[in-house]
Design a protein around this motif. Structure first.
Motif, PDB file in Angstrom:
ATOM      1  N   UNK A 227       0.694  -1.734   0.257  1.00 21.26           N
ATOM      2  CA  UNK A 227      -0.122   0.015  -0.587  1.00 21.26           C
ATOM      3  C   UNK A 227       1.266   0.999  -0.267  1.00 21.26           C
TER       4      UNK A 227
ATOM      5  N   UNK B  67       8.335  -9.007   5.132  1.00 21.58           N
ATOM      6  CA  UNK B  67       7.242  -9.460   5.049  1.00 21.58           C
ATOM      7  C   UNK B  67       7.321  -7.201   4.397  1.00 21.58           C
ATOM      8  N   UNK B  68       6.083  -6.672   3.548  1.00 19.24           N
ATOM      9  CA  UNK B  68       6.398  -5.257   2.656  1.00 19.24           C
ATOM     10  C   UNK B  68       4.607  -5.585   2.908  1.00 19.24           C
ATOM     11  N   UNK B  69       3.962  -4.044   3.580  1.00 25.72           N
ATOM     12  CA  UNK B  69       2.303  -4.041   3.280  1.00 25.72           C
ATOM     13  C   UNK B  69       2.300  -2.699   3.181  1.00 25.72           C
ATOM     14  N   UNK B  70       3.233  -2.166   3.716  1.00 29.23           N
ATOM     15  CA  UNK B  70       2.684  -0.164   3.084  1.00 29.23           C
ATOM     16  C   UNK B  70       3.880   0.302   3.747  1.00 29.23           C
TER      17      UNK B  70
ATOM     18  N   UNK C 160       3.628  -2.046  12.454  1.00 28.27           N
ATOM     19  CA  UNK C 160       1.627  -1.441  12.199  1.00 28.27           C
ATOM     20  C   UNK C 160       1.545   0.179  12.179  1.00 28.27           C
TER      21      UNK C 160
ATOM     22  N   UNK D 180      13.903  -6.986   4.739  1.00 29.69           N
ATOM     23  CA  UNK D 180      12.092  -7.311   4.721  1.00 29.69           C
ATOM     24  C   UNK D 180      11.377  -8.884   4.455  1.00 29.69           C
TER      25      UNK D 180
ATOM     26  N   UNK E  29       4.238   4.790   2.563  1.00 31.54           N
ATOM     27  CA  UNK E  29       3.605   6.038   1.933  1.00 31.54           C
ATOM     28  C   UNK E  29       4.981   6.890   2.178  1.00 31.54           C
TER      29      UNK E  29
ATOM     30  N   UNK F 165      -1.980  -2.306   7.593  1.00 30.85           N
ATOM     31  CA  UNK F 165      -0.720  -2.751   7.393  1.00 30.85           C
ATOM     32  C   UNK F 165       0.334  -3.268   8.323  1.00 30.85           C
ATOM     33  N   UNK F 166       0.487  -4.668   8.163  1.00 29.35           N
ATOM     34  CA  UNK F 166       2.313  -4.204   8.941  1.00 29.35           C
ATOM     35  C   UNK F 166       3.608  -4.708   8.516  1.00 29.35           C
ATOM     36  N   UNK F 167       4.605  -4.176   7.973  1.00 23.83           N
ATOM     37  CA  UNK F 167       5.551  -4.307   7.868  1.00 23.83           C
ATOM     38  C   UNK F 167       6.841  -4.936   8.552  1.00 23.83           C
TER      39      UNK F 167
END
Lengths: 148, 142
Positions: A40, A95-98, B51, A93, A100, B37-39
Motif C-alpha cells: 500500500x 513482509x512489506x505491506x505499506x 504496524x 524485509x 507511504x 498493514x504490517x511490515x
C-alpha cells in the motif's frame, strides 16, 4: 487540454455515491506491485461534511509534518509526500505491506469551499484538513416566515 | 531461522485484496480498511514489526504474547464525536482490530518491547544469543 489520469474503475465507484463527486480524486499513485504482494503506497482518506466545513482525514503513518506539501491551486487540492529513501544496512524485509513515503492525492474542491480557509494538523499519523465553507454555502437553520 | 509469519495471512490477504480492490470498486466508499498493514523486518539482532495504525493512543493497544504467537488488538471507545458531521467517504477505520503473528524460534519472549509513534506501532523482538548470526571467523593454525 489537461491530462488527467483517472482509473475508470475508481470513477465507477464514485458514481454510486453522488456526494463523492464533490471531491473527485483525479490523480493518485496506486499501490505498486512488488513481487506478488501488493504494497500500500496510497494513504486512505476519510471525508466528512459538517454544517460549516468539510473535513479530510488522511492516514499517513510514519510521516513528519515537514514531509508533507499541501498545495491549493485554483480548485484543486494536492497532498504530496516525498521522503528520501533511507539506506538501512543489514535489515531485510520479510513482509512489506505499506510504504507511504512517496504519494500524491489530489482532490477537486467543491465550489462551496473558501480556498483561503483551509487548516491542517498532523496527529498520530493522521493528517487532518479542515476546509471551511463559504458563508453563503453554510446550511442555515430552518426559518419560519410569518404572514404579515 | 524461521521468519515471522502472519498466522491469518492467507485469510487476511484474501480479505485485504477483496476489500481493497474489488468490493470498494463495486460498493464504493462504504467499505473501509480496518485491519492495519504490517511490515516485518529482520536484522542481525532482532525482528521488527511495524504496524500502520494511525489515529490511536498507546493505551488503546493490547499486545499479548503466548508460546508461539504475538497478537496485537485494539479497543477504542468511540470518542470521535461526529458532531453532526456525515461521512462522504470512508476508506479507513482502525479503531477495532486484531492481528496475529507467529513467533519464530530463538527469540527472547521476555524482552519484547513496543512503542507507538506517528501512527506506527513498532514492536522489537530480540533474538536469543545463540540464534544470532555470527560474523565469519577465521581459525588460525598454530
Amino acid at each position: 487540454m489537461t491530462l488527467v489520469n483517472v482509473n475508470p474503475k475508481r470513477r465507477q465507484t464514485h458514481s454510486v455515491n453522488p456526494f463523492f463527486n464533490l471531491f473527485n480524486d483525479v490523480m493518485t499513485y496506486s499501490t505498486e506491485e512488488t513481487g506478488k504482494k501488493l504494497v500500500k503506497t496510497r494513504p486512505e482518506v476519510n471525508i466528512l461534511e459538517g454544517k460549516e466545513d468539510f473535513k479530510l482525514e488522511i492516514a499517513a503513518p510514519g510521516l513528519k509534518k515537514s514531509d508533507f506539501d499541501i498545495i491549493v491551486k485554483k480548485d484543486v487540492l494536492s497532498i504530496v509526500a516525498n521522503v528520501e529513501n533511507e539506506i538501512t544496512k543489514d535489515v531485510k524485509y520479510t513482509r512489506k505491506e505499506f510504504d507511504y513515503r512517496n504519494f500524491k492525492r489530489t482532490f477537486h474542491l467543491p465550489k462551496s469551499i473558501d480556498p483561503s480557509k483551509i487548516e491542517a494538523k498532523l496527529e498520530d499519523g493522521i493528517l487532518y484538513l479542515k476546509l471551511s465553507k463559504k458563508e453563503e454555502a453554510k446550511e442555515l437553520p430552518t426559518r419560519k416566515i410569518a404572514i404579515g | 531461522m524461521g521468519n515471522i509469519i502472519n498466522f491469518s495471512s492467507s485469510v487476511n490477504s484474501i480479505f485485504d485484496d477483496f476489500l481493497n480492490n474489488q468490493l470498494v470498486n463495486f460498493i464504493g466508499s462504504d467499505t473501509a480498511s480496518n485491519v492495519p498493514s504490517a511490515n516485518v523486518s529482520v536484522s542481525q539482532d532482532d525482528f521488527k514489526i511495524e504496524l500502520a495504525a494511525p489515529g490511536l493512543q498507546k493505551e488503546n493497544f493490547n499486545i499479548n504474547v503466548d508460546k508461539k504467537s504475538l497478537t496485537i488488538s485494539t479497543k477504542k471507545e468511540k470518542s470521535n464525536e461526529l458532531n453532526g458531521d456525515k461521512f462522504i467517504s470512508k476508506e479507513f477505520n482502525y479503531t477495532s482490530f486484531s492481528k496475529k503473528f507467529q513467533l519464530p524460534k530463538g527469540v527472547e519472549r521476555e524482552a519484547i518491547v513496543a512503542k507507538y509513534e506517528c501512527g506506527i506501532l513498532e514492536i522489537i523482538i530480540p533474538k536469543k544469543e545463540e540464534a544470532k548470526e555470527l560474523p565469519p571467523r577465521t581459525i588460525q593454525v598454530n
